[in-house]
Scaffold this active site. Structure first.
Site: not given
Lengths: 342, 313
Positions: A249, A278, A296
Site C-alpha cells: 500500500r 492513486e 496498482h
C-alpha cells in the site's frame, strides 16, 4: 403470467448482498461477474438515494456485503446494517474495513486468502529485476532506435547474491522469499513477531533490516502502525546502493521522502505498484530511469480474476448455506485498522 | 609483457581496455583507419586477440596474424571465432563461462515476467498519465506456466532452477537427453514448442543451431506462446518472427539478441507484447568486471606458460 409470478416470488426469496460501489471486476467483466443462483445483489450505487437513506430502507434485508478497496466499510456503515453477518472483500488488503467493529458485532469477514500471493510475488520479482537490470529503461532505449545511433546502454546491477529484506513475511512475503532464493539471494525479514520455523534472518525493526539489505521489499498490511513505516531513517539506512519495491500500500512509505531520495540519488532505485494518492503519481518520478512503476496491477491477471470469482461466490454461497467460509479472516489478534480508504 | 601485441576487436569494456593497455601493447582495431595496412605492419607483433559477442577472430583475421597464439573472448559464446582454424594452427581459445550464467538466467526470467505481465507497458501507462482515466488491462499470470528450454547447459539449467521456484513445469530440447535431470525431454524443438507456454533459447550458436527457431517452431508455439531469446540473434529466423508478431500468430517475445545488432526490426517497436533489450544478458557492473578479470587472467596465464583458466581449445 403465473410462471412470471412464480419466478418473481423465488427471486424475492433469495438473500441480499449489498455492494456499495462497483468493484474493478465489474468494470472489466460487467456486473454479473459474481452472480449466483443462490443470492442476489443490492447495488447501492444504482440508487438515487443518499447512502444512509438507502441503507436505512434496506437494513432488514442485508445479511452480507461485497466490498472492494475503493468502497470502505466503516463503523458508521456497519451500524446501519443490523442484520449484517458477513463482509466479503475482493482485495488482498483489509485496511478499508473496520475489522474491530466487525469483531465487536460478530460479523465474519472473508478475504482473498492466498489466491493473489503468486501474482504479487511475481510482480515483486519482475519489478526488482527491471530496476536492477534496467529492463523498462533499455526497452525504451531500443524502441526509440537509440541502440544503433547511440551505442550500448549503461550497465545494470547483478541480482544474484544480493541481500533481500522483506517487510512482512505473510503469504506474499513467503512467496517472494521462495522465488528470490532461487536467484541466489539471501533473505531476511521484519514482521510483527519472529516466525519460529522460518530459515530467514529476523530483524526486530525495519531500520536494521534496511541497513542489512540491498533490496527492501514491502509486503505488509497497511495499519495504523505501518503508516509511513518506511521513513527517512529507513531509506537512509537502505542507502545509495539499495533498492525498494512496494506492492503493498502506498501509505506504508513516506512518499515525499522517497521521491526526494530518488531525485537526489540517495537510493539506487525503486519499483512501485502503489502510491499514497492513486491514481496520482509524483511527476518527479517520470524523469527517472531507475524507477519502474505500475498502476496498482500486481494482481491484475486473467487467472487471478477467475480465481477471485470462484472465491467470492464460494464464500457467499457457504455463508448462506451455513457452511464454513472458504477464506475467513481471523479477527482475534488484530493490528489496528481504522477502516480508512487506502 | 609490454612488448606483447594484443589486438582488441571492438570496444567492450573500459576497465578491460585500461588493463590491457597497462600490461601489453594494445591495438584498438576499431580505431584503425585502414585495417589491411595495419595488419601488414603489425602482424609480427600481435600474439593475442581479445574478442566478444560482436567481433572475434574469423579465418581471414587468423590468417593475417602469423604470430597469433591465443584468442580470449569476452563472452561465453564462441560463434565469432573460427574454432576449426584455431585448432588447426594450435591457437588457444578461452571464453568466460560460469561468471555470467546467473545474470543471463536472471534476465531470461526478467524478460518472461516483463512480457507476460506487460511491465514495460504498465510503466509507460503510468508515465503517460493514462492511469487517471482507468485501470490498465489484465495481463497473464507467470506462475505455473510451462517453460520449454532449448539447450540445457549451464545457462539453461540456471533458467530451469529459477522457473521452478515459480512452479513452472520445465521441459527441454538438447542434442542429447540429460538423464540426470528430472525435466521432460522432447526430441525435437517443434514438439517442445507445441508443449510449452514460454520457449527460451539458451543453446550455443553453431551451424546446426542457426535458425533453430524457424517458421514451424513459431507455428507450434502458437498464438498464446511467448518466445524468449537470450542466446544469439541467428538462433531465430528473424523475418519469420517479426511477421508472426505483427500478425499476432504468436503471443509475444522478449529478445536480448538480434540477427544484425545493433539493428532491430522497427516493426517491433510499437508492439505492446514485445520487450527488446540491447544485448545486456551479462551486462552488470559485477559480471563484466569478473569477465574482464577472466580474460586478463587467461592472457597472463598463457604468457607465463601456466595452465589457462577457462580454455575451450
Amino acid at each position: 403470467m403465473a410462471a412470471e409470478d412464480q419466478s418473481q416470488a423465488s427471486q424475492s426469496d433469495l438473500p441480499y448482498v449489498l455492494i456499495l460501489k462497483p468493484p474493478a471486476s465489474f468494470l472489466l467483466f460487467g456486473d454479473h461477474f459474481f452472480d449466483s443462483p443462490n443470492f442476489q445483489y443490492l447495488k447501492a450505487y444504482e440508487s438515487p438515494l443518499p447512502l444512509p437513506h438507502f441503507l436505512h430502507t434496506h437494513a432488514q434485508s442485508i445479511q452480507a456485503l461485497l466490498s472492494s478497496g475503493g468502497a470502505p466499510v466503516t463503523a458508521d456503515t456497519i451500524r446501519l446494517l443490523p442484520r449484517l453477518g458477513l463482509v466479503v472483500t475482493t482485495s488482498q488488503g483489509l485496511n478499508h474495513i473496520d475489522l474491530s467493529e466487525c469483531r465487536r458485532r460478530g460479523i465474519a469477514v472473508a478475504g482473498a486468502g492466498t489466491i493473489f500471493s503468486a501474482d504479487c510475488a511475481d510482480s515483486v520479482v519482475g519489478l526488482l529485476i527491471d530496476v536492477l537490470r534496467k529492463v523498462s529503461a533499455s526497452n525504451r532505449y531500443v524502441k526509440q532506435g537509440l541502440w544503433s545511433s547511440q551505442g550500448t546502454y549503461p550497465l545494470g546491477y547483478k541480482l544474484g547474491g544480493k541481500r533481500v529484506g522483506i517487510v512482512g513475511l505473510g503469504s506474499i512475503g513467503t512467496e517472494v522469499a521462495k522465488r528470490l532464493e532461487a536467484f541466489g539471494c539471501s533473505i531476511s525479514y521484519n514482521s510483527r513477531s519472529k516466525k519460529p520455523l522460518v530459515p530467514y534472518t529476523f530483524y526486530p525493526n525495519v531500520v536494521e533490516l534496511a541497513a542489512n539489505c540491498d533490496a527492501l521489499i514491502v509486503c505488509c498490511a497497511l495499519t495504523d502502525e505501518t503508516h509511513h513505516l518506511i521513513s527517512k531513517e529507513v531509506l537512509s539506512a537502505l542507502g545509495k546502493d539499495g533498492v525498494i519495491i512496494n506492492i503493498a500500500r502506498g501509505p506504508i512509505i513516506d512518499e515525499k521522502e522517497l521521491v526526494r531520495c530518488l531525485v537526489k540519488g540517495e537510493i539506487r532505485g525503486a519499483g512501485l505498484d502503489v502510491f499514497e494518492h492513486e491514481p496520482d503519481v509524483p511527476v518527479e518520478l517520470f524523469a527517472l530511469d531507475n524507477v519502474v512503476m505500475s498502476p496498482h496491477s500486481a494482481v491484475f491477471t486473467r487467472e487471478s480474476f477467475d480465481d477471485l470469482c470462484k472465491l467470492v461466490v464460494g464464500n457467499l454461497e457457504a455463508f448462506f448455506s451455513n457452511e464454513p467460509l472458504l477464506t475467513p479472516v481471523a479477527l482475534d489478534d488484530l493490528p489496528h485498522f481504522s477502516g480508512r480508504k487506502d | 609483457m609490454e612488448s606483447i601485441g594484443v589486438l582488441m576487436a571492438c570496444p567492450m569494456n573500459p576497465y578491460l581496455e585500461q588493463e590491457l593497455h597497462k600490461r601489453f601493447t594494445l591495438h584498438r582495431f576499431w580505431k584503425v583507419p585502414d585495417k589491411s595496412t595495419f595488419l601488414t605492419t603489425h602482424c609480427n607483433s600481435i600474439r593475442a586477440v581479445v574478442g566478444n559477442a560482436s567481433a572475434g577472430a574469423d579465418a581471414q583475421l587468423i590468417e593475417a596474424l602469423p604470430k597469433l597464439e591465443i584468442v580470449a573472448s569476452f563472452s561465453v559464446g564462441l560463434d565469432k571465432i573460427d574454432l576449426a582454424k584455431c585448432k588447426e594452427k594450435g591457437i588457444r581459445v578461452t571464453n568466460t563461462p560460469d561468471v555470467l550464467t546467473e545474470d543471463v538466467a536472471d534476465l531470461a526470467i526478467g524478460l518472461m515476467l516483463a512480457v507476460l505481465r506487460k511491465l514495460c507497458e504498465s510503466d509507460r501507462y503510468v508515465r503517460s498519465g493514462k492511469w487517471k482515466k482507468g485501470n490498465y488491462m489484465l495481463t497473464t499470470k507467470f506462475t505455473g506456466k510451462r517453460v520449454g528450454i532449448i539447450g540445457l547447459g549451464r545457462i539453461g539449467m540456471a533458467i530451469a532452477k529459477r522457473a521452478e521456484a515459480f512452479s513452472c513445469p520445465i521441459s527441454y530440447h538438447s542434442r542429447t537427453e540429460k538423464t540426470e535431470t528430472k525435466y521432460k525431454y522432447y526430441p525435437s524443438v517443434v514438439e517442445l514448442a507445441a508443449n510449452c507456454d514460454i520457449l527460451v533459447v539458451a543453446c550455443s550458436l553453431t551451424e546446426e543451431t542457426r535458425h533453430i527457431v524457424n517458421r514451424k517452431v513459431i507455428d507450434a508455439l502458437g498464438a498464446k506462446g511467448v518466445l524468449i531469446n537470450i542466446g544469439r540473434g541467428p538462433h531465430v529466423d528473424e523475418p519469420e518472427l517479426v511477421s508472426a508478431l505483427v500478425e499476432r500468430r504468436i503471443g509475444g517475445a522478449g529478445l536480448d539478441v538480434f540477427e544484425h545488432e545493433p539493428e532491430v526490426p522497427e516493426e517491433l517497436f510499437g508492439l505492446d507484447n514485445v520487450v527488446l533489450l540491447p544485448h545486456v544478458g551479462s551486462g552488470t557492473v559485477e559480471t563484466r568486471k569478473a569477465m574482464a578479470d577472466l580474460v586478463l587472467g587467461n592472457l597472463e596465464a598463457h604468457f607465463l606458460n601456466k595452465p589457462l583458466l577457462t580454455p575451450v581449445v
